[in-house]
Design a protein around this motif. Sequence first.
Motif, PDB file in Angstrom:
ATOM      1  N   PHE A 119       0.809  -1.226   0.000  1.00 18.96           N
ATOM      2  CA  PHE A 119       0.000   0.000   0.000  1.00 18.96           C
ATOM      3  C   PHE A 119       0.845   1.280   0.000  1.00 18.96           C
ATOM      4  CE2 PHE A 119      -4.534  -1.357   1.469  1.00 18.96           C
ATOM      5  CZ  PHE A 119      -4.601  -2.258   0.414  1.00 18.96           C
ATOM      6  N   GLY A 120       2.144   1.166   0.103  1.00 18.11           N
ATOM      7  CA  GLY A 120       3.030   2.322  -0.048  1.00 18.11           C
ATOM      8  C   GLY A 120       3.559   2.477  -1.462  1.00 18.11           C
ATOM      9  N   MET A 121       3.168   1.581  -2.355  1.00 20.03           N
ATOM     10  CA  MET A 121       3.741   1.566  -3.706  1.00 20.03           C
ATOM     11  C   MET A 121       3.506   2.863  -4.472  1.00 20.03           C
ATOM     12  SD  MET A 121       3.860  -1.630  -6.430  1.00 20.03           S
ATOM     13  CE  MET A 121       2.257  -2.187  -5.987  1.00 20.03           C
ATOM     14  N   HIS A 122       2.409   3.558  -4.204  1.00 19.56           N
ATOM     15  CA  HIS A 122       2.139   4.821  -4.905  1.00 19.56           C
ATOM     16  C   HIS A 122       3.163   5.902  -4.560  1.00 19.56           C
ATOM     17  CE1 HIS A 122       0.248   5.511  -1.003  1.00 19.56           C
ATOM     18  NE2 HIS A 122       0.352   6.798  -1.263  1.00 19.56           N
ATOM     19  N   ALA A 123       3.917   5.712  -3.473  1.00 19.82           N
ATOM     20  CA  ALA A 123       4.852   6.737  -3.009  1.00 19.82           C
ATOM     21  C   ALA A 123       6.323   6.401  -3.291  1.00 19.82           C
ATOM     22  CB  ALA A 123       4.656   6.950  -1.506  1.00 19.82           C
ATOM     23  N   ILE A 124       6.577   5.281  -3.955  1.00 26.81           N
ATOM     24  CA  ILE A 124       7.973   4.883  -4.170  1.00 26.81           C
ATOM     25  C   ILE A 124       8.637   5.688  -5.279  1.00 26.81           C
ATOM     26  CG2 ILE A 124       7.577   2.526  -3.340  1.00 26.81           C
ATOM     27  CD1 ILE A 124       7.903   1.713  -6.410  1.00 26.81           C
ATOM     28  N   ASN A 125       9.948   5.678  -5.253  1.00 27.02           N
ATOM     29  CA  ASN A 125      10.777   6.234  -6.311  1.00 27.02           C
ATOM     30  C   ASN A 125      11.086   5.101  -7.292  1.00 27.02           C
ATOM     31  OD1 ASN A 125      12.695   8.462  -7.198  1.00 27.02           O
ATOM     32  ND2 ASN A 125      14.085   6.723  -7.050  1.00 27.02           N
ATOM     33  N   GLY A 126      11.173   5.412  -8.562  1.00 31.58           N
ATOM     34  CA  GLY A 126      11.603   4.413  -9.536  1.00 31.58           C
ATOM     35  C   GLY A 126      10.499   3.473  -9.985  1.00 31.58           C
TER      36      GLY A 126
ATOM     37  N   LEU B 135      -3.902  -7.033  -6.300  1.00 33.68           N
ATOM     38  CA  LEU B 135      -4.023  -5.584  -6.105  1.00 33.68           C
ATOM     39  C   LEU B 135      -5.210  -5.002  -6.868  1.00 33.68           C
ATOM     40  CD1 LEU B 135      -0.271  -4.536  -6.081  1.00 33.68           C
ATOM     41  CD2 LEU B 135      -1.851  -4.568  -4.142  1.00 33.68           C
ATOM     42  N   LYS B 136      -5.531  -5.560  -8.026  1.00 36.82           N
ATOM     43  CA  LYS B 136      -6.724  -5.126  -8.767  1.00 36.82           C
ATOM     44  C   LYS B 136      -7.969  -5.365  -7.920  1.00 36.82           C
ATOM     45  CE  LYS B 136      -4.832  -5.918 -13.359  1.00 36.82           C
ATOM     46  NZ  LYS B 136      -4.784  -6.848 -14.505  1.00 36.82           N
ATOM     47  N   GLU B 137      -8.030  -6.498  -7.235  1.00 34.36           N
ATOM     48  CA  GLU B 137      -9.158  -6.791  -6.341  1.00 34.36           C
ATOM     49  C   GLU B 137      -9.228  -5.755  -5.212  1.00 34.36           C
ATOM     50  OE1 GLU B 137      -8.889 -10.824  -4.872  1.00 34.36           O
ATOM     51  OE2 GLU B 137      -8.653 -11.618  -6.901  1.00 34.36           O
ATOM     52  N   GLN B 138      -8.076  -5.388  -4.681  1.00 34.46           N
ATOM     53  CA  GLN B 138      -8.039  -4.380  -3.614  1.00 34.46           C
ATOM     54  C   GLN B 138      -8.487  -3.016  -4.126  1.00 34.46           C
ATOM     55  OE1 GLN B 138      -7.355  -4.826  -0.188  1.00 34.46           O
ATOM     56  NE2 GLN B 138      -7.763  -6.890  -0.926  1.00 34.46           N
ATOM     57  N   GLN B 139      -8.117  -2.683  -5.360  1.00 34.66           N
ATOM     58  CA  GLN B 139      -8.563  -1.415  -5.943  1.00 34.66           C
ATOM     59  C   GLN B 139     -10.083  -1.361  -6.041  1.00 34.66           C
ATOM     60  OE1 GLN B 139      -6.293  -1.469  -9.643  1.00 34.66           O
ATOM     61  NE2 GLN B 139      -5.016   0.213  -8.911  1.00 34.66           N
ATOM     62  N   VAL B 140     -10.690  -2.467  -6.444  1.00 32.85           N
ATOM     63  CA  VAL B 140     -12.151  -2.527  -6.533  1.00 32.85           C
ATOM     64  C   VAL B 140     -12.762  -2.337  -5.146  1.00 32.85           C
ATOM     65  CG1 VAL B 140     -14.123  -4.046  -7.026  1.00 32.85           C
ATOM     66  CG2 VAL B 140     -12.181  -3.941  -8.626  1.00 32.85           C
ATOM     67  N   ARG B 141     -12.238  -3.037  -4.148  1.00 42.07           N
ATOM     68  CA  ARG B 141     -12.747  -2.901  -2.779  1.00 42.07           C
ATOM     69  C   ARG B 141     -12.579  -1.483  -2.255  1.00 42.07           C
ATOM     70  NH1 ARG B 141     -10.661  -8.436   0.191  1.00 42.07           N
ATOM     71  NH2 ARG B 141     -11.969  -9.832  -1.024  1.00 42.07           N
ATOM     72  N   ALA B 142     -11.459  -0.852  -2.599  1.00 42.41           N
ATOM     73  CA  ALA B 142     -11.161   0.493  -2.088  1.00 42.41           C
ATOM     74  C   ALA B 142     -12.081   1.562  -2.680  1.00 42.41           C
ATOM     75  CB  ALA B 142      -9.699   0.845  -2.346  1.00 42.41           C
ATOM     76  N   ARG B 143     -12.816   1.230  -3.742  1.00 33.68           N
ATOM     77  CA  ARG B 143     -13.781   2.185  -4.297  1.00 33.68           C
ATOM     78  C   ARG B 143     -14.942   2.425  -3.336  1.00 33.68           C
ATOM     79  NH1 ARG B 143     -13.503  -0.846  -9.754  1.00 33.68           N
ATOM     80  NH2 ARG B 143     -11.568  -0.009 -10.572  1.00 33.68           N
ATOM     81  N   ASP B 144     -15.167   1.463  -2.467  1.00 28.85           N
ATOM     82  CA  ASP B 144     -16.196   1.607  -1.432  1.00 28.85           C
ATOM     83  C   ASP B 144     -15.640   2.569  -0.376  1.00 28.85           C
ATOM     84  OD1 ASP B 144     -17.828   1.396   0.826  1.00 28.85           O
ATOM     85  OD2 ASP B 144     -18.052  -0.774   0.642  1.00 28.85           O
ATOM     86  N   ILE B 145     -16.328   3.671  -0.159  1.00 23.76           N
ATOM     87  CA  ILE B 145     -15.816   4.684   0.777  1.00 23.76           C
ATOM     88  C   ILE B 145     -15.701   4.159   2.205  1.00 23.76           C
ATOM     89  CG2 ILE B 145     -16.561   6.657  -0.603  1.00 23.76           C
ATOM     90  CD1 ILE B 145     -18.973   6.904   1.277  1.00 23.76           C
ATOM     91  N   ASN B 146     -16.371   3.073   2.503  1.00 29.47           N
ATOM     92  CA  ASN B 146     -16.300   2.488   3.849  1.00 29.47           C
ATOM     93  C   ASN B 146     -15.155   1.493   4.014  1.00 29.47           C
ATOM     94  OD1 ASN B 146     -18.667   3.838   4.805  1.00 29.47           O
ATOM     95  ND2 ASN B 146     -19.865   2.412   3.561  1.00 29.47           N
TER      96      ASN B 146
ATOM     97  N   SER C 225      -4.667   4.738  -1.639  1.00 28.48           N
ATOM     98  CA  SER C 225      -4.145   4.869  -2.990  1.00 28.48           C
ATOM     99  C   SER C 225      -3.439   3.558  -3.327  1.00 28.48           C
ATOM    100  CB  SER C 225      -3.170   6.052  -3.072  1.00 28.48           C
ATOM    101  OG  SER C 225      -2.704   6.189  -4.384  1.00 28.48           O
ATOM    102  N   ILE C 226      -4.141   2.682  -4.012  1.00 24.12           N
ATOM    103  CA  ILE C 226      -3.614   1.361  -4.345  1.00 24.12           C
ATOM    104  C   ILE C 226      -3.261   1.356  -5.825  1.00 24.12           C
ATOM    105  CG2 ILE C 226      -4.100  -1.112  -4.417  1.00 24.12           C
ATOM    106  CD1 ILE C 226      -6.253  -0.513  -2.201  1.00 24.12           C
TER     107      ILE C 226
END
Length: 181
Positions: free
Chosen positions: A74-81, A93-104, A127-128
Amino acid sequence: MGLNKLTNHIYYLEHNPEVDRPMLGYVKGDKYSLAIDAGYSANHVHDFYKAIEAEKFDKPNFTVITHWHYDHTFGMHAINGVSIAHEKTNDFLKEQQVRARDINYIELMKKDDVHFEKEYSGQDKLSIVLSDITFADKMTLDLGGITAQIFHAVSPHSDDTTCIYVPEEKVALWKIVWDYL
């Protein structure tokens, strides 16, 4: 918390039990450097990079993900390179992105995991992201004077387990090793 030296080319930031942050690794080549795992959050990445810079090392050019669990990705959006992961990691991670669309979703994660609550206190969204490069079986990175052999492995911990072997140092790195260092 600073970097710990494992060999002349391999360093690590220790596990932080207060928020259950996993250990993160750093492999220093003559030309490029490699991080092992992207950490729990942008704050985890920031703390890791601060420890790297304290040693006067460059931020990693590459980050290899050992498996999809949120404390490693979950820190991947902040990495360098450039990020690198097994193709199954991106599927998870695609599954997590779908779940994260739920505001709850973030609130459910906080409720289920006291460490997640501490790491994401005051935050109301995730931010996944997916890795930049995927591989199916194995790949090798020449970091300059040292190589990282990256390969998929069977593990009961996660279907997408990725190991990193640095032959010049005779060191294999993966999630289980990090847990016990």
